[in-house]
Design a protein around this motif. Sequence first.
Motif, PDB file in Angstrom:
ATOM      1  N   CYS A   1       0.848  -1.186   0.000  1.00  0.00           N
ATOM      2  CA  CYS A   1       0.000   0.000   0.000  1.00  0.00           C
ATOM      3  C   CYS A   1       0.887   1.241   0.000  1.00  0.00           C
ATOM      4  O   CYS A   1       1.815   1.347   0.803  1.00  0.00           O
ATOM      5  CB  CYS A   1      -0.891  -0.012   1.238  1.00  0.00           C
ATOM      6  SG  CYS A   1      -1.802   1.515   1.478  1.00  0.00           S
TER       7      CYS A   1
ATOM      8  N   HIS B   1      -7.896  -4.263   1.309  1.00  0.00           N
ATOM      9  CA  HIS B   1      -7.276  -3.146   2.005  1.00  0.00           C
ATOM     10  C   HIS B   1      -7.553  -1.798   1.335  1.00  0.00           C
ATOM     11  O   HIS B   1      -7.334  -1.623   0.157  1.00  0.00           O
ATOM     12  CB  HIS B   1      -5.766  -3.411   2.014  1.00  0.00           C
ATOM     13  CG  HIS B   1      -4.977  -2.380   2.736  1.00  0.00           C
ATOM     14  ND1 HIS B   1      -4.653  -2.493   4.049  1.00  0.00           N
ATOM     15  CD2 HIS B   1      -4.440  -1.212   2.319  1.00  0.00           C
ATOM     16  CE1 HIS B   1      -3.939  -1.449   4.415  1.00  0.00           C
ATOM     17  NE2 HIS B   1      -3.793  -0.652   3.391  1.00  0.00           N
TER      18      HIS B   1
ATOM     19  N   ALA C   1       1.307  -1.529   3.990  1.00  0.00           N
ATOM     20  CA  ALA C   1       0.789  -2.877   4.247  1.00  0.00           C
ATOM     21  C   ALA C   1       0.974  -3.742   3.004  1.00  0.00           C
ATOM     22  O   ALA C   1       0.952  -3.239   1.877  1.00  0.00           O
ATOM     23  CB  ALA C   1      -0.686  -2.807   4.615  1.00  0.00           C
TER      24      ALA C   1
ATOM     25  N   HIS D   1      -8.071   2.695   2.457  1.00  0.00           N
ATOM     26  CA  HIS D   1      -8.172   3.705   3.505  1.00  0.00           C
ATOM     27  C   HIS D   1      -9.480   4.452   3.298  1.00  0.00           C
ATOM     28  O   HIS D   1      -9.720   4.991   2.230  1.00  0.00           O
ATOM     29  CB  HIS D   1      -6.969   4.637   3.454  1.00  0.00           C
ATOM     30  CG  HIS D   1      -5.704   3.912   3.784  1.00  0.00           C
ATOM     31  ND1 HIS D   1      -5.233   3.791   5.058  1.00  0.00           N
ATOM     32  CD2 HIS D   1      -4.862   3.198   2.998  1.00  0.00           C
ATOM     33  CE1 HIS D   1      -4.132   3.066   5.051  1.00  0.00           C
ATOM     34  NE2 HIS D   1      -3.881   2.678   3.820  1.00  0.00           N
TER      35      HIS D   1
ATOM     36  N   GLU E   1       0.135   4.114   0.888  1.00  0.00           N
ATOM     37  CA  GLU E   1      -0.146   5.007   2.015  1.00  0.00           C
ATOM     38  C   GLU E   1       0.457   4.520   3.317  1.00  0.00           C
ATOM     39  O   GLU E   1       0.957   5.301   4.107  1.00  0.00           O
ATOM     40  CB  GLU E   1      -1.662   5.152   2.200  1.00  0.00           C
ATOM     41  CG  GLU E   1      -2.294   5.791   0.989  1.00  0.00           C
ATOM     42  CD  GLU E   1      -3.293   6.859   1.375  1.00  0.00           C
ATOM     43  OE1 GLU E   1      -3.335   7.246   2.561  1.00  0.00           O
ATOM     44  OE2 GLU E   1      -4.034   7.292   0.490  1.00  0.00           O
ATOM     45  N   CYS E   2       0.319   3.192   3.564  1.00  0.00           N
ATOM     46  CA  CYS E   2       0.747   2.717   4.876  1.00  0.00           C
ATOM     47  C   CYS E   2       1.771   1.591   4.807  1.00  0.00           C
ATOM     48  O   CYS E   2       2.263   1.153   5.829  1.00  0.00           O
ATOM     49  CB  CYS E   2      -0.461   2.258   5.697  1.00  0.00           C
ATOM     50  SG  CYS E   2      -1.182   0.724   5.091  1.00  0.00           S
TER      51      CYS E   2
HETATM   52 ZN   LIG Z   1      -2.686   1.049   3.523  1.00  0.00          ZN
END
Ligand SMILES: [Zn+2]
Length: 183
Positions: A145, A158, A150, A160, A147-148
């Motif tokens: 991901c 998954h 993961a 956000h 953004e994070c």
């Molecule tokens: Zn994420």
Amino acid sequence: MRLDPRAPLVLDTRELGRRPGSQRLTSFTAPAPADLGIEVLRVPEGSPVAFELRLEAVMEGVLLTGEAQAELVGECVRCLEEVRDEVVADFQELFVYDDEDRDAEDEETSRLEGDLIDLEPLLRDTVVLTLPFQPLCRDDCPGLCTECGARLADDPGHQHDEPIDPRWSKLQGIGLEHDETND
Ligand SMILES: [Zn+2]
Ligand SMILES: [Zn+2]
């Protein structure tokens, strides 16, 4: 450099003889040398490399054909997960007798050293050519991901809920400072 006939990746061709047409099959296992492969995908040092080779005497040297099989360990370039695989390197290489005339320009030519063949350079070159340059844990690995971080393969749904818009994050930052000062 003199080859050591007892070294695991050195083949002695004395039994084969030099009569053209003479053939010999050999299979053996040798420990992998260090740094066999590429940075992201390699054969672990000391792990078994299984050779199945055919040696054939020809006029100018020994023709070596066959394969080597070994395990591979690396990491997926998209999600960094460990990748385990196997490599089968196919050989077809002519080792020229070292008493043949040497041309200054044929440094690429593989040569016997006396009756000995050094398999290591051939093994290295062939394994590297056989490897994928971008190892993946699976062909459709969705990666991480953005953004994070993961690993998306572990969590296919998954997402956000509130994508952080740069403008909002600025306001959030202000709000946070405000809360802290009033605490
Ligand atoms: Zn994420
Ligand atoms: Zn992956």
